[in-house]
Write an enzyme that holds these catalytic residues in place. Sequence first.
Site, PDB file in Angstrom:
ATOM      1  CG  ASP A   1     -34.709  13.635  -4.393  1.00 49.77           C
ATOM      2  OD1 ASP A   1     -35.328  13.952  -5.419  1.00 49.77           O
ATOM      3  OD2 ASP A   1     -34.926  12.601  -3.741  1.00 49.77           O
TER       4      ASP A   1
ATOM      5  CG  ASP B   1     -37.880   7.049  -6.599  1.00 52.84           C
ATOM      6  OD1 ASP B   1     -37.398   7.996  -7.270  1.00 52.84           O
ATOM      7  OD2 ASP B   1     -38.124   7.125  -5.386  1.00 52.84           O
TER       8      ASP B   1
HETATM    9  C1  GLA Z   1     -36.793  10.315  -4.029  1.00 52.01           C
HETATM   10  C2  GLA Z   1     -35.590   9.813  -4.815  1.00 52.01           C
HETATM   11  C3  GLA Z   1     -35.131   8.492  -4.213  1.00 52.01           C
HETATM   12  C4  GLA Z   1     -34.780   8.702  -2.746  1.00 52.01           C
HETATM   13  C5  GLA Z   1     -35.976   9.276  -2.002  1.00 52.01           C
HETATM   14  C6  GLA Z   1     -35.619   9.676  -0.585  1.00 52.01           C
HETATM   15  O1  GLA Z   1     -37.905   9.483  -4.196  1.00 52.01           O
HETATM   16  O2  GLA Z   1     -35.895   9.650  -6.168  1.00 52.01           O
HETATM   17  O3  GLA Z   1     -34.008   8.000  -4.927  1.00 52.01           O
HETATM   18  O4  GLA Z   1     -33.671   9.546  -2.653  1.00 52.01           O
HETATM   19  O5  GLA Z   1     -36.486  10.429  -2.648  1.00 52.01           O
HETATM   20  O6  GLA Z   1     -36.663  10.294   0.084  1.00 52.01           O
END
Ligand code: GLA
Length: 510
Positions: A274, A334
């Site tokens: 990520d 997200d």
């Molecule tokens: C980001 C990702 C999410 C999750 C969070 C965890 O926002 O897009 O899917 O993994 O980080 O902190």
Amino acid sequence: MHTQVASRRKLAYVRMSLLPLFLFLLPLTILVTGCEKGLNGKWAASGRTLDNGEKQLSILELKQSGSDLTGTFKTLGYSVDVKGTATGNHFELFRSQEEKKPFLAGDLVNGELHGVLGNHHAFVAKPATSDDHLPEVTYIAPPPLQNVSYNGLAKTPPMGWNSWNLFAGKIDDQTVRAIADAMVSSGMRDAGYIYVNIDDTWEGVRDANGNLQPNHKFPDMKALADYVHSKGLKLGIYSSPGPRTCAGYPGSYGHEEQDAKTFASWGIDYLKYDWCSAGMIYKDEQMQPVYQKMGAALQSTGRPIVFSLCQYGLDAVEKWGGQVGGNLWRTTGDIRDEWSSMIGNVEKQVPTAPYAGPGHWNDPDMLEIGNGHMSDDEYRTHMSLWALTAAPLLAGNDVRSMTAATKAILLNKEVIAVDQDPLGRQASPVKNGDLELWTKPLADGGVAVGEVNYSASAMKATINAGDLHLKGPVRKARDLWSHKDVKFTKGSYSAMVPPHGVLMLKVSAK
Ligand code: GLA
């Protein structure tokens, strides 16, 4: 002697006579110095304590000249230059000229800064003391571009479960074990949901040799992997190419090979990687070599590990995600458990359709089915659209306690088969008012179709055989939600579709 005494007396007199003046000037001096300080100086904002015992800290260093502000903002993961303005006690700081909303904005209140960081994080900072110290993050140039060869995994979109959507930071070894048990007892594993993926907040700190440890919530990651494997499942984990993950935990920056080896030694089968704080160090155009670094590191472990890129679709990732060894890549921000977010995500990845295929998939984010904020009709549409677009099916709910409706949606084998179709084509939509038709060609020559009702009232949906590009007239058509064969008459089939619902068919000329 006499003169000495006289001059001492004179001095004492002068001191005494100046005292009222001094007392009068004192508050004024404080006031003036206070004004001069303004926003100038070092401000420290301490945050929460992470599950690995580290205390979050940010330091803002500012210089004020008139209404102009310049400075740096540092946290555990990154440092960024900021510029902005002060109007009276109010300040607004930006990281670049392009930024429309301030990165940090607030007011000087009683010697403290009170404001908002990013979109919604409260920020309270006091004048920094010598205890407020952050480690320096040095820039590491990304490697030259090269192709990481395909690892042979994810021939169909990965299926499994991920901890983030429901548990976020409240995930631990015991819960993961219980989820693994439930994946078996609920039938999820046998339906194809194989990966049990731990998302952010598992990370501890690095030991003296730089090896990343899990935190107290995961006392023995290898033992957990063994347990998950003993259930016929696979274990996934999460990290970041930045120094810190999105939840503020240590990332793999500068430790890529070491972390890949650690993950392999634990028996990890899937890595979600990520972007997070890497965005403060690298430009978007540097994502490809930065991701390639971990892709190559995973490959050199010799262990088959699915590589899942998560950088929200930036820098046209669909065009290079496969070249860095990626098996899937997020195409969106997200997901949230609401209709507009779910639909927004799947619509956003429409232009990426030509880039999906066996081994490399576009990922509109994990499923929200069963998390309680959409209707069952909306969840059926969610499942149908993820299957039609050949998206990874990573359940994000509590599989230990699913309602019958949630089970029927996640375990619909006919819809799962559309997602897992070996041809690996991603459906594209055609909009017709409030109805939208998604068609996905299948390996056996048939077509999967979904007609989605975007409106707030029930609508009649008609599927015309002529729109499906079949090689001949319709011989077989099946409703994949009612699990019944249906009949096309005069080249079409119609049915009522509830608000935000879907009519999903598999149609073939055989
Ligand atoms: C980001 C990702 C999410 C999750 C969070 C965890 O926002 O897009 O899917 O993994 O980080 O902190």
